[in-house]
Design an enzyme around this catalytic site. Sequence first.
Site, mmCIF file in Angstrom:
data_model
loop_
_atom_site.group_PDB
_atom_site.id
_atom_site.type_symbol
_atom_site.label_atom_id
_atom_site.label_comp_id
_atom_site.label_asym_id
_atom_site.label_seq_id
_atom_site.Cartn_x
_atom_site.Cartn_y
_atom_site.Cartn_z
ATOM 1 C CE1 TYR A 1 6.464 33.000 -8.629
ATOM 2 C CE2 TYR A 1 4.107 32.570 -8.710
ATOM 3 C CZ TYR A 1 5.191 33.351 -9.036
ATOM 4 O OH TYR A 1 5.017 34.493 -9.782
ATOM 5 N NE ARG B 1 -1.500 40.367 -12.080
ATOM 6 C CZ ARG B 1 -2.448 39.819 -11.334
ATOM 7 N NH1 ARG B 1 -3.121 40.560 -10.441
ATOM 8 N NH2 ARG B 1 -2.730 38.535 -11.433
ATOM 9 N NE ARG C 1 2.023 38.866 -9.939
ATOM 10 C CZ ARG C 1 0.874 38.809 -9.248
ATOM 11 N NH1 ARG C 1 0.705 39.614 -8.212
ATOM 12 N NH2 ARG C 1 -0.079 37.959 -9.569
ATOM 13 C CG HIS D 1 6.000 40.545 -13.413
ATOM 14 N ND1 HIS D 1 4.892 41.302 -13.085
ATOM 15 C CD2 HIS D 1 5.573 39.258 -13.429
ATOM 16 C CE1 HIS D 1 3.853 40.509 -12.921
ATOM 17 N NE2 HIS D 1 4.236 39.267 -13.119
ATOM 18 C CG HIS E 1 -1.990 33.551 -9.501
ATOM 19 N ND1 HIS E 1 -0.841 32.873 -9.127
ATOM 20 C CD2 HIS E 1 -1.557 34.606 -10.253
ATOM 21 C CE1 HIS E 1 0.214 33.485 -9.619
ATOM 22 N NE2 HIS E 1 -0.191 34.531 -10.303
ATOM 23 C CE LYS F 1 -3.479 40.583 -15.168
ATOM 24 N NZ LYS F 1 -2.819 39.455 -15.882
#
Length: 300
Positions: free
Chosen positions: A281, A150, A249, A246, A272, A174
């Site tokens: 995806y 990211r 990515r 984005h 993730h 994150k």
Amino acid sequence: MDENVNISLKLFIEYLQIEKNYSQYTIEHYQKDIREFFMFMSEQSLKCLEEVEYVDVRIYLTKLYEQGYARKTVARKISCLRSFYKLLLREGRVEENPFSLASIPKGEKKLPQFFYEEEIAQLFDVCEINTPLGQRNKALLELLYATGIRVGECAKIVLKDLDMDVSIVLIHGKGNKERYIPFGSFAHDSLTMYMNDGRKALLSKGDAHHHLFVNHRGGPLTERGIRGILDKMIEKSSLSGKIHPHMIRHSFATHMMANGADIRTVQELLGHAFLSSTQVYTHVTNEYLRKSYMNHHPRA
């Protein structure tokens, strides 16, 4: 309006920064959403947060729809305010959460947009390497595409996070979760040139620090700064249509799976928490392969 309203907002911002470890970009959006609700409270003569009831939430939802907001945007605003009141309830600043019963509208499931491989090549073509900023931009784009990280994660990288001997970077994601991601020879070569040449030239204009990517003044490059650089690259290229950073990515994940990578590997590389986030995806890859077939097969 009651001063406690602003105190509550400050408390929520600190919660997002410290406990949730959200990026500054996300926090700014949350803060904007809450301030917009404060304006609505003033219009409805609601002086404090405790006065807000479920009926007020319904009126606010109606207003958002009348203003033409997309369902996804409305869902984000309601989710933000629900979290805001949830914290205030936890801290004893309100007695109930009026947003707890508000139903968040389900948005349309859209496949993530991505660049085709030839489009990515066009982005690299606009990168110049005869200036310090050009070397930085090339290294930045190479690393983003090589790792799928990211933009916010990229801004956090410091020199000690890179192991150039084995071409691996430590990413701080994150929720303070860390992961190691390898990168290829193209990114390695661009990073080597930038760190040995361009970065040193840019640092001479500012204070010494350990951030990998620096701005034109020699200071750490922010998340917003990275987005600005990518936007300018896209503008300089011949690409058209609605494009956002984005997509790099998304392109990383799509190209990995189109070339045979298994979904669990892609999940780990993207950081993730849930496999369902990566499974989208699979659908993107099917569409990618279909279009490639139609464009290249002689009897398609």
